[in-house]
Scaffold this active site. Sequence first.
Site, short mmCIF file in Angstrom:
data_model
loop_
_atom_site.label_atom_id
_atom_site.label_comp_id
_atom_site.label_asym_id
_atom_site.label_seq_id
_atom_site.Cartn_x
_atom_site.Cartn_y
_atom_site.Cartn_z
N ASP A 95 0.85 -1.19 0.00
CA ASP A 95 0.00 0.00 0.00
C ASP A 95 0.89 1.23 0.00
O ASP A 95 2.09 1.15 0.29
CB ASP A 95 -0.95 0.00 1.20
CG ASP A 95 -0.23 0.06 2.54
OD1 ASP A 95 0.75 -0.70 2.72
OD2 ASP A 95 -0.63 0.84 3.42
N GLU A 117 -0.11 -0.93 5.83
CA GLU A 117 1.00 -0.42 6.64
C GLU A 117 0.95 1.09 6.81
O GLU A 117 1.23 1.62 7.89
CB GLU A 117 2.33 -0.83 6.00
CG GLU A 117 3.56 -0.58 6.88
CD GLU A 117 4.13 0.84 6.75
OE1 GLU A 117 4.92 1.24 7.64
OE2 GLU A 117 3.79 1.55 5.78
#
Length: 494
Positions: free
Chosen positions: A118, A183
């Site tokens: 991400d 994250e």
Amino acid sequence: MNLEVLLFLLLVFSTAQAFQYTELAQYVDAHQEQYVESLREWVAIESDSSNVQRRADLHRMMEAAAQKLRLLGGTVELVDIGEQELPDGTTLALPKVVTAQFGSAQDKRTVCVYGHVDVQPAKLADGWATDPYNLTDINGNLYGRGASDNKAPVLAWIHAVEAYQALSMELPVNVKFVIEGMEETGSNGLDAMILAQRDTFFSDVDYIIISDCGWLSRRPALTYGTRGNCYFFAEVEGPKQDLHSGVYGGTVIEPMTDLVGILDTLISPSGKILVPGIREAVAPLSDEEWKMYQDIQFDMENYKNKIGVNQLMYNNKVDLLAHMWRYPTVSIHGIEGAFSDSGTKTVIPAKVTAKFSIRQVPNMDPAMVKKQVTDYLHSVFAKRKSPNKLKVTMVIGAKPWLADTQHPLYEAGKAAVKRVFDMDPDLIREGGTIPIARTFRDVTGKSIIMMPIGGFDDGLHSQNEKMSRYNYIEGTKYFIAYLHEVSHIKKTSV
């Protein structure tokens, strides 16, 4: 067998071993355009975990990572980690965590590589010189959101495994992957997943490798520590509604004045934290650590130029690095409820909330820091004799992480750097927080190493993020070499 024959066979064997790395490195060089194209495909997926409107792209990103691992023949699973509750009370599926396994030989070490796919938000209008989701190669730098943080490092590890396979070479260790998609927004659901699989997926893992950080200079680095973070809200509430400063100014005790007053008592102009007990808890700087900082390659002038300031808090390298990595600091991030738009507005805000953080280092404890900060601010506020109300809340309490640089994991890292880059690495810490490192250690009990390949000037989270082609390709060779080096760690090491 006579001595001459034995020496000849030993020479042939050692030559074959050296040739194997050369052959692997040549394979990487020959396939670098394919590696760049793989990164281009991944960067094109707008996997912004902070934007719920892009959640479909995030799911697509996780499937793309899983598919790449499946094509290499790995045992791949997409692990459901539940749902995310949104501010309006609705729920949204979290992106599944990708796990994969290559090899299960009991006589081999098993390493687990962690990464995330991400990214932070990015728009061309933010000041990017190129489309952030169209990987652009300019003078050997690959520009795109997520290029360095963390898509290229994840791909480099996958390509390292693929190179061994492509040349029909046995992996020197068993390799597992854990790849997440949240994250950048706090790794929602990952801690619970690690705990749930502690005695299954992680049971045979010897070591955990994280490559979600960067070098300090042009010299390769091994990272052995990160700071934690305690993030606070300090809310001061006064009148029942915002007031006109012309009509009511001078008649009420303003919440903003109280808030600015107490914020000013957190840290001195010289950077000294004024909250009692904070500095006293910090582990002292040892002579060995001082020497380590002294030997690190770090250009203070370049650092100043990079961030655009003409003066730093400290004027020598050791003090600066120490306060960047291993001492706590207070940072004031903003004030919610205050007027911040362009133009003017003569308002007295009824309620304002300051947001500030204190970076954590050994031997600080977030629970104790919460009490120290809360008690201190309330005592300072009480001295103001204000009728307004103060509320202090700690919303993040992440602990620091520190590894032993004498562990065989780090010796293997040094050997791999020497083989690929022909130099010794810097041993560095990160000033930021990577909570997953502490979670892995606390939950699994496994030893961890951080092996960055990102450059010091990659612009993580900023405009024009990039990964240099050199770091990406040589980093792949570095990971290949590390798998070989870590296979020689004796089974008695943990």
